[in-house]
Design a protein around this motif. Sequence first.
Motif, PDB file in Angstrom:
ATOM      1  N   ASN A   1      27.221  -1.542 -75.170  1.00 60.10           N
ATOM      2  CA  ASN A   1      26.488  -1.291 -76.408  1.00 60.10           C
ATOM      3  C   ASN A   1      26.128   0.179 -76.564  1.00 60.10           C
ATOM      4  O   ASN A   1      25.010   0.529 -76.967  1.00 60.10           O
ATOM      5  CB  ASN A   1      25.226  -2.164 -76.436  1.00 60.10           C
TER       6      ASN A   1
ATOM      7  N   GLU B   1      27.410   3.781 -81.350  1.00 62.96           N
ATOM      8  CA  GLU B   1      26.542   3.572 -82.503  1.00 62.96           C
ATOM      9  C   GLU B   1      27.003   4.398 -83.685  1.00 62.96           C
ATOM     10  O   GLU B   1      27.701   5.402 -83.540  1.00 62.96           O
ATOM     11  CB  GLU B   1      25.089   3.890 -82.151  1.00 62.96           C
TER      12      GLU B   1
ATOM     13  N   LYS C   1      24.099  -0.273 -84.008  1.00 60.72           N
ATOM     14  CA  LYS C   1      25.078  -0.657 -82.994  1.00 60.72           C
ATOM     15  C   LYS C   1      25.886  -1.857 -83.457  1.00 60.72           C
ATOM     16  O   LYS C   1      26.661  -2.434 -82.695  1.00 60.72           O
ATOM     17  CB  LYS C   1      24.362  -0.937 -81.683  1.00 60.72           C
TER      18      LYS C   1
END
Length: 46
Positions: free
Chosen positions: A31, A34, A41
Amino acid sequence: MIKYNLKCKNKHEFESWFSDSKEFDRLKRKNLIECIFCQSKKWKSQ
Ligand SMILES: [Zn+2]
Protein backbone atom coordinates in the motif's frame (compact mmCIF):
# COMPACT_ATOMS: atom_id res chain seq x y z
CA MET A 1 12.08 0.82 -15.84
CA ILE A 2 8.41 0.39 -16.41
CA LYS A 3 5.73 3.02 -16.37
CA TYR A 4 2.20 2.53 -15.11
CA ASN A 5 -0.71 4.80 -15.85
CA LEU A 6 -2.86 4.93 -12.77
CA LYS A 7 -6.15 6.52 -11.95
CA CYS A 8 -7.30 7.17 -8.42
CA LYS A 9 -10.83 6.96 -7.12
CA ASN A 10 -11.08 10.75 -7.50
CA LYS A 11 -10.32 10.36 -11.19
CA HIS A 12 -6.85 11.83 -11.03
CA GLU A 13 -4.64 10.33 -13.65
CA PHE A 14 -0.98 9.97 -12.86
CA GLU A 15 2.05 8.04 -13.93
CA SER A 16 4.42 6.07 -11.81
CA TRP A 17 7.73 4.52 -12.67
CA PHE A 18 8.98 1.26 -11.23
CA SER A 19 12.10 -0.71 -11.87
CA ASP A 20 9.98 -3.69 -12.91
CA SER A 21 6.57 -5.25 -12.45
CA LYS A 22 7.76 -7.09 -9.35
CA GLU A 23 8.54 -3.85 -7.64
CA PHE A 24 5.14 -2.55 -8.64
CA ASP A 25 3.46 -5.60 -7.09
CA ARG A 26 5.53 -5.31 -3.96
CA LEU A 27 4.70 -1.63 -3.40
CA LYS A 28 1.09 -2.25 -4.27
CA ARG A 29 0.83 -5.02 -1.69
CA LYS A 30 2.37 -2.77 0.94
CA ASN A 31 0.00 0.00 0.00
CA LEU A 32 2.82 2.37 -0.80
CA ILE A 33 1.52 3.73 -4.06
CA GLU A 34 -0.59 6.81 -3.75
CA CYS A 35 -2.11 9.45 -5.96
CA ILE A 36 0.26 12.37 -6.43
CA PHE A 37 -2.65 14.82 -6.26
CA CYS A 38 -4.79 13.67 -3.34
CA GLN A 39 -2.60 10.94 -1.77
CA SER A 40 -5.38 8.44 -2.17
CA LYS A 41 -4.26 4.84 -2.03
CA LYS A 42 -7.33 3.70 -3.90
CA TRP A 43 -6.52 3.61 -7.58
CA LYS A 44 -6.40 1.26 -10.46
CA SER A 45 -4.12 0.82 -13.39
CA GLN A 46 -5.55 1.64 -16.75
ZN1 LIG B 1 -6.23 11.53 -6.63
